[in-house]
Design a protein around this motif. Sequence first.
Motif, PDB file in Angstrom:
ATOM      1  N   ALA A 196      -8.517  61.431   9.924  1.00 51.85           N
ATOM      2  CA  ALA A 196      -7.673  60.368  10.298  1.00 51.85           C
ATOM      3  C   ALA A 196      -6.840  59.890   9.088  1.00 51.85           C
ATOM      4  O   ALA A 196      -5.680  59.418   9.193  1.00 51.85           O
ATOM      5  CB  ALA A 196      -8.353  59.456  11.237  1.00 51.85           C
ATOM      6  N   SER A 197      -7.504  59.691   8.204  1.00 52.36           N
ATOM      7  CA  SER A 197      -7.084  58.984   6.855  1.00 52.36           C
ATOM      8  C   SER A 197      -5.803  59.979   6.434  1.00 52.36           C
ATOM      9  O   SER A 197      -4.926  59.752   5.737  1.00 52.36           O
ATOM     10  CB  SER A 197      -7.990  58.774   5.888  1.00 52.36           C
ATOM     11  N   LEU A 198      -6.383  61.361   6.123  1.00 51.91           N
ATOM     12  CA  LEU A 198      -5.439  62.398   5.768  1.00 51.91           C
ATOM     13  C   LEU A 198      -3.921  62.436   6.698  1.00 51.91           C
ATOM     14  O   LEU A 198      -2.936  62.461   5.868  1.00 51.91           O
ATOM     15  CB  LEU A 198      -6.104  63.620   5.845  1.00 51.91           C
ATOM     16  N   ILE A 199      -4.158  62.311   7.915  1.00 56.59           N
ATOM     17  CA  ILE A 199      -3.097  62.261   8.784  1.00 56.59           C
ATOM     18  C   ILE A 199      -2.020  61.287   8.825  1.00 56.59           C
ATOM     19  O   ILE A 199      -0.954  61.017   8.664  1.00 56.59           O
ATOM     20  CB  ILE A 199      -3.668  62.360  10.184  1.00 56.59           C
ATOM     21  N   PHE A 200      -2.840  59.987   8.492  1.00 64.42           N
ATOM     22  CA  PHE A 200      -1.972  58.846   8.521  1.00 64.42           C
ATOM     23  C   PHE A 200      -1.315  58.766   7.054  1.00 64.42           C
ATOM     24  O   PHE A 200      -0.140  58.473   6.973  1.00 64.42           O
ATOM     25  CB  PHE A 200      -2.923  57.483   8.586  1.00 64.42           C
ATOM     26  N   ASP A 201      -1.923  59.031   5.934  1.00 67.47           N
ATOM     27  CA  ASP A 201      -1.188  59.125   4.781  1.00 67.47           C
ATOM     28  C   ASP A 201      -0.014  59.947   4.691  1.00 67.47           C
ATOM     29  O   ASP A 201       0.997  59.727   4.262  1.00 67.47           O
ATOM     30  CB  ASP A 201      -2.279  59.440   3.795  1.00 67.47           C
ATOM     31  N   PHE A 202      -0.248  61.372   4.977  1.00 71.22           N
ATOM     32  CA  PHE A 202       0.836  62.251   5.291  1.00 71.22           C
ATOM     33  C   PHE A 202       2.095  61.738   6.037  1.00 71.22           C
ATOM     34  O   PHE A 202       3.129  61.804   5.901  1.00 71.22           O
ATOM     35  CB  PHE A 202       0.234  63.766   5.678  1.00 71.22           C
ATOM     36  N   GLY A 203       1.502  61.275   7.350  1.00 72.14           N
ATOM     37  CA  GLY A 203       2.465  60.752   8.353  1.00 72.14           C
ATOM     38  C   GLY A 203       3.433  59.721   7.524  1.00 72.14           C
ATOM     39  O   GLY A 203       4.676  59.601   7.811  1.00 72.14           O
ATOM     40  N   VAL A 204       2.846  58.659   6.924  1.00 70.56           N
ATOM     41  CA  VAL A 204       3.827  57.727   6.052  1.00 70.56           C
ATOM     42  C   VAL A 204       4.491  58.697   5.110  1.00 70.56           C
ATOM     43  O   VAL A 204       5.586  58.012   4.893  1.00 70.56           O
ATOM     44  CB  VAL A 204       2.717  56.709   5.288  1.00 70.56           C
ATOM     45  N   ALA A 205       4.019  59.342   4.273  1.00 69.19           N
ATOM     46  CA  ALA A 205       4.887  60.108   3.108  1.00 69.19           C
ATOM     47  C   ALA A 205       6.031  60.789   3.843  1.00 69.19           C
ATOM     48  O   ALA A 205       7.020  60.803   3.123  1.00 69.19           O
ATOM     49  CB  ALA A 205       3.811  61.109   2.670  1.00 69.19           C
ATOM     50  N   ILE A 206       5.751  61.543   5.081  1.00 70.08           N
ATOM     51  CA  ILE A 206       6.960  61.947   5.441  1.00 70.08           C
ATOM     52  C   ILE A 206       7.904  61.205   6.565  1.00 70.08           C
ATOM     53  O   ILE A 206       8.729  61.608   7.169  1.00 70.08           O
ATOM     54  CB  ILE A 206       6.667  63.260   6.536  1.00 70.08           C
ATOM     55  N   ARG A 207       7.393  59.768   6.387  1.00 70.69           N
ATOM     56  CA  ARG A 207       8.270  58.647   7.211  1.00 70.69           C
ATOM     57  C   ARG A 207       8.390  58.899   8.792  1.00 70.69           C
ATOM     58  O   ARG A 207       9.237  58.736   9.777  1.00 70.69           O
ATOM     59  CB  ARG A 207       9.904  58.693   6.804  1.00 70.69           C
ATOM     60  N   ALA A 208       7.108  59.507   9.237  1.00 67.06           N
ATOM     61  CA  ALA A 208       6.895  59.590  10.708  1.00 67.06           C
ATOM     62  C   ALA A 208       6.129  58.492  11.137  1.00 67.06           C
ATOM     63  O   ALA A 208       6.325  57.883  12.435  1.00 67.06           O
ATOM     64  CB  ALA A 208       6.311  60.769  11.088  1.00 67.06           C
ATOM     65  N   VAL A 209       5.481  57.944  10.455  1.00 63.76           N
ATOM     66  CA  VAL A 209       4.493  56.847  10.366  1.00 63.76           C
ATOM     67  C   VAL A 209       4.841  55.430   9.365  1.00 63.76           C
ATOM     68  O   VAL A 209       5.151  55.967   8.283  1.00 63.76           O
ATOM     69  CB  VAL A 209       3.021  56.894  10.342  1.00 63.76           C
TER      70      VAL A 209
END
Length: 312
Positions: A196-209
């Motif tokens: 969950a942490s990996l997905i959230f951080d990457f989601g923020v990085a790609i500007r999806a989250v």
Amino acid sequence: MSKRRVFVKQGVTVTRRPAQHKIASLAVAAVRREWNLQGHAVDEIHEDYGEDLLVQICHDGRLDPARVWVQVKGTERDCSGRNLPSVRVKADQVLRWARTADLVIVVLWNVKSERGWFIMPQEQFDHVELSNQSNSSISITFSKEIAFDQKAVTQLCWSARIEHANRAMVYARSNLEEAREMGQDASMRFHKGVLASLIFDFGVAIRAVRPSGGFTEDFTEAIFAHFVREGPKDAEEAAERAMMMAVFETIHLNCAESGAPLPLVKELCATFYPLYFHHELLVALNAVKVDFLSKRRQVAHGDEIECDSGSR
């Protein structure tokens, strides 16, 4: 390494620095500056194991877990012709680069024209061939189409970031499945948290989250736009495809036109899909679909009656 040339004159010992050392230093400094200009942390490697620079890449001012190793080859030769100078590297060195989880590049830098080119050497050779030639050196060639500049730095950072995220998520997923099979509840909770942490951080990085949570407006619009394009097919099938296409599109737009490995995209979709297409939304979409198909059948039936009446 070239031997120092020592001259003795009137009792004074003078050490001359070889020209190649000067060229190498200028090249390393120039390549390091290209990374520094974008705010990345760069350490020069003084132990000569084949790499000159270790780049700890940053994203929005935060140090990223992904890293890039750089070997720099300096030259004063004229590079204005069609072909660039090639360099020779030990085969076992390239094999070590090919087996590391980090991104490794070799940069050829011309200290006179202040231009550079790069390659990822592990992509040029077969692992078996490298193993068989471990005691020999191999030639690495550069292309003028692959310049090392600020655009390349951005693309390389995203390539490293995406590959690291993919490896980390695949590893976390594998550990989660293993813990589930063995009934290890504590381990399952731990690896679910890691994923969950990996997905959230990457989601923020790609500007999806958004960093504060929830999807960004652009990502939401991309999902909806792709869902509309899917047309009146099964709502759940259309939703799944819309989510996948929105993830690919968002990564391409916000990550220096990069692509993404399928395992990474699947993990993102598996997490994002139920958050966006929740049960109530899917029920509503199915209702709209049924109403749409019903009206289309009515129109088609009416057209058929009109034609039959006209032919009598």
